[in-house]
Every structure is written in C-alpha cells, then in structure tokens.
Design a protein around this motif. Structure first.
Motif, PDB file in Angstrom:
ATOM      1  N   TYR A   1       1.120  -1.245   0.125  1.00 12.98           N
ATOM      2  CA  TYR A   1      -0.074  -0.020  -0.027  1.00 12.98           C
ATOM      3  C   TYR A   1       0.772   1.152   0.013  1.00 12.98           C
TER       4      TYR A   1
ATOM      5  N   PHE B   1      -6.777   3.399  -4.015  1.00 17.93           N
ATOM      6  CA  PHE B   1      -6.774   2.791  -2.778  1.00 17.93           C
ATOM      7  C   PHE B   1      -7.745   1.411  -3.032  1.00 17.93           C
TER       8      PHE B   1
ATOM      9  N   GLN C   1      -4.518  -0.464  -9.449  1.00 14.88           N
ATOM     10  CA  GLN C   1      -3.709  -0.872  -8.163  1.00 14.88           C
ATOM     11  C   GLN C   1      -2.598  -1.804  -8.715  1.00 14.88           C
TER      12      GLN C   1
END
Length: 487
Positions: free
Chosen positions: A283, A413, A482
């Motif tokens: 992340y 995210f 992502q």
C-alpha cells in the motif's frame, strides 16, 4: 454484482450529458408489464428526486465555497474596523482550516452514527453559529476566530458527507456527473463570496453565508436518507422507502436492493486496517501518491492566494483590488467546468501536468511583478503582471490541481484501506491549507517576490512528482490501477 456496484461507486465514471435523460430501470424490471407512458413516468419521477436530492446536498458545497472565499475580499475592512494586526488576521483567515481538519477527522463517525442527512444538518448548524458569531463581533478577535473555527468545522464535515451522499443516492449512469457538481459548487460559492465582497460590508457578507445553510436545512425535510446507510444500520423499511422514492414508484428496485445488501456484507467481511498497515509494501506507493498529491496541491499556494487575493493585488500597486478579485471569481467557474469535461477525455495525468505547469507560470509572473516593483523597474508593467499571473494561476489550478488529486485518491486505494488512507490524505491536505494560509501574510511581509517564487518552485516539484510517480487512471478498472501502482 455487489462488487461491480461498489467499483462504480469508487471510480465515479463520468458519462455524457445525454445520460441524464436515460431511464434508470434495471434489466430485471423488464418483467413488469409497463407501457411507454409508464416508462416515461418512472424516468421523470426518478430523475426528479435524484436531482432534487443532489441540489439540496450541494448547498453544503456552496457553503463550503462561501467559507473559503470569505476572507479574501474583506481583509482590509475587517482589519481596519476591528483594529487587527497581521498576526491576528492571519489567525482568523487560517483557523477555518483547523476547524476543517477536526471536522474531516470526525466526519466519518458522525455520518455513520446519525446518517448522511443528520451529518449535513449538523454541519449547517455549526456554520450558522459561526456566521452569526462573525456578524456580532464588536471588538477584538476572540468571537471572530470562534465563528471562523465553527464554519471550518462545518465545512470539514461537508467535505466528506456531501460527495458520499450523492454517490450513494445516484444511479450508475448519473453518478460521475452528479458527484462532479460538488467541486463545481465549491468553486461557485467561492466566486459568489468574492463578487459580493466587493460590494457589501464584511458583516453583510457573513449573513449571506447563512443562505446555503438555511436552504439545506429546509431541503433536508423533503429528500430521502441514503438507502445504503439505512441498509447498513438495519433500518429495512426505511431503506426500501428511500430507494423507491429515489428510483420511482413504478421501478423494480429488487435487483439494486440485493446489490446494496451484498456490497454491505462484502465490506463488513473485509479486515479492519490499522494506521501502521498503510506502510505495508502493498500500500505504501498508493499512500505516497495520494499524500504527495495533497502536499503538492497546497504547497503551490492556492489557499494563501485565494484567501488574500485582494490584498495581493493592492500590494502589487493596484489602487483597489476589487477589479482583480472580480476577474478571479469569474474565471474559476468556466475553467472548472472545462476540467470536468476533459477529465475523462484527456486523462488525469495530463491535466495534472498542464495544471501544475500553469500554476508555476502564474506564480513566477506574480513574483516577477513584485521584484520589478521592489527594484523600481518598468513600474507600469507591475500591476499587469500581477493580475495576469494570479489569473493564470487560478485558471490552471481550476482545470486540474483542484479536483484531480481527490479523484485519483478515490481510485488508487483498495476498498478495505480506503477509509484509513483517505482520512490521512484529507488530514494532510487541511494541515497544508492551514500552514499556507497562516504563513502567507508573514511571507508577503518578508518578501512578496520571494513568496511567489517559492510557490513556483513547489509547482515545479509537482510537475516532477506527477511525471515520475502518478499513474494514468483514465479508463482503467480499480484492479488495473492498483496492479500498475505495485509493479
């Protein structure tokens, strides 16, 4: 189906304006034996309630803009009437961001506890209290600062709950366009404050800030609560009523209701994320991109320039900053609309690069104008360069750096860290806004040219940051975005 629904919510895909006139019936509603007249009724019924609900919600965005734009046109008058020093006015101008930070931090819990409508009503009450405190200030700065803090707390909640409410009530094919109205109305509110501030007193301008709040409170009595929040808290009868009111009395809501319930179950099954989890290798790059964009957005000086634009023009040598302030106000709205149109055509990354390059040019021109003034060189060009630089800056900021960082944050995210990571990014943004707005007057007193050249340097850093780290997210699914970040 539940996961697809949630992806659409996060991505906020913009569709063409023609989608505003498409019916919102699910495919499964075909088993209803409806005639064309009934279909038109459903379409018009559902469009009307969704648009009315959105119009009420964006009164909060209008209030947000009014609060942000208040301090720019009134600085000179308030400082004279209340005998405020530079430090005292800097505190007044910037304390709104402290309130907004606290409002943003608490907004999620408030919206989840008392509902989206309840959170908007609470925000409006805080803003009303704040404006009245400003209006009734007679001497000193304590009541003035308290009022500014209250309005800041209110808009901090608005900054979270308004786009959330719109996203949760809108059908898929309207969601992108309607959520974009949030940013547009913020800019509109700011522009209205700028314009009114040139013709009315600072006390009267404070009273005009009550109008969006009053309209919001009245409107909330006629619109439904978010059906997703009602489903989340288990209020099933109200959930069905709300969804049917939004989609039309003859629409088949069973399929969408099932999707909403499935999405809520999926979200509840995801693991809870702690703050330290954001530093996990999976992340950290997304966090760096989101937080970095928020730092870049604020370090270019937008809140300093926006809060004190009238004073900037006067410092540059204009006999009155009103003409420049009016031009500043008028240019924001059409350029923001252009940015919304280009967002899904040219791409997010391109807009950021063009926008940050333009803000660099604008700040550099303003800094150069102050340098020429200080050296007494070609003084006739000083006001022209100052006004041109500020207008180039705000036009460039409005087309990209204003809205795109928020959109990219919503896209990069994963679902289960979105709340925690998003809160961190929002906190960083408001903290940056406070630093810039509080220090701006001190920096100007130190060196006007140096201040704007400093901002232009940060704009160059933004260009480099975007070019090297920020991915293009246009036309990609959330999984693709992502995956590209973690390569």
């Amino acid at each position: 189906m539940a996961i697809t629904e949630h992806k659409d919510i996060e991505k906020g895909d913009n569709k063409g304006l023609e989608d505003l006139f498409e019916p919102f019936l699910d495919e499964k509603s075909k088993d209803f034996d409806s005639k064309k007249d009934d279909e038109k009724f459903v379409q018009n019924d559902s469009i009307a309630m969704v648009l009315i609900s959105t119009a009420v919600a964006v009164c909060g965005s209008l209030e947000f803009g009014s609060c942000v734009g208040y301090s720019a046109p009134v600085q000179s008058d308030i400082s004279i009437d209340l005998n405020l020093s530079v430090a005292e006015y800097s505190l007044f101008g910037s304390i709104v961001t402290i309130g907004a930070m606290i409002g943003a931090i608490t907004s999620g819990r408030i919206a989840d506890t008392i509902g989206r409508k309840g959170a908007m009503a609470l925000s409006a009450i805080f803003c009303i209290a704040g404006w009245l405190a400003i209006f009734f200030t007679m001497q000193g700065s304590v009541l003035l600062d308290m009022g500014r803090f209250f309005t800041g707390y209110g808009i901090g909640i608005f900054s979270f709950v308004v786009p959330i409410y719109i996203a949760e009530i809108a059908p898929k094919n309207l969601r992108g366009g309607l959520t974009a109205l949030n940013q547009l109305m913020i800019v509109t509110g700011s522009s209205i404050s700028f314009l009114l501030g040139t013709v009315v007193s600072w006390r009267t301008l404070a009273l005009t800030g009550l109008v969006p709040c009053i309209l919001l409170l009245i409107g909330l009595t006629f619109i439904p609560e978010s059906p997703r929040w009602l489903a989340k808290v288990g209020r099933e009868a109200e959930f069905e009523y709300s969804l049917r009111k939004l989609r039309g009395s003859k629409a088949n809501i069973l399929a969408e209701a099932d999707e909403i319930h499935a999405t809520i179950l999926a979200v509840k099954s995801l693991p809870k994320v702690r703050f330290m989890d954001l530093f996990d290798a999976k992340y950290i790059k997304a966090v760096i991109i989101a937080v970095g964009l928020m730092v870049c957005q604020q370090s270019g000086g937008i809140n300093g320039i926006g809060f004190y634009v009238s004073e900037t023009f006067q410092t540059a040598g204009l006999s009155s900053g009103k003409a420049g302030t009016v031009a500043y106000a008028l240019i924001q709205i059409p350029v923001t609309i252009l940015g919304v149109i280009l967002m899904d055509k040219s791409g997010r990354r391109v807009l950021l690069l063009v926008s940050s390059s333009g803000t660099f040019l604008g700040c550099f021109l303003v800094g150069t104008s102050f340098f020429l003034k200080g050296q007494a060189i070609i003084l006739a060009w000083v006001p022209i360069l100052a006004v041109s630089g500020v207008l180039i800056f705000i036009a460039s900021f409005s087309i990209g750096m204003g809205a795109v960082p928020w959109l990219i944050m919503s896209e990069i995210f994963p679902l289960h860290i979105k709340g925690t990571a998003g809160s961190v990014a929002v906190l960083v943004n408001w903290f940056g806004a406070w630093v810039v707005s509080y220090s701006f007057n001190f920096l100007i007193n130190w060196s006007p040219a140096g201040t704007f050249w400093l901002f232009s340097g940060f704009c160059i850093i933004t260009v480099i940051f975007v070019a090297r780290l920020v991915p293009e997210t246009k036309g990609k699914s959330l999984e693709e975005i992502q995956a590209s970040i973690n390569k």
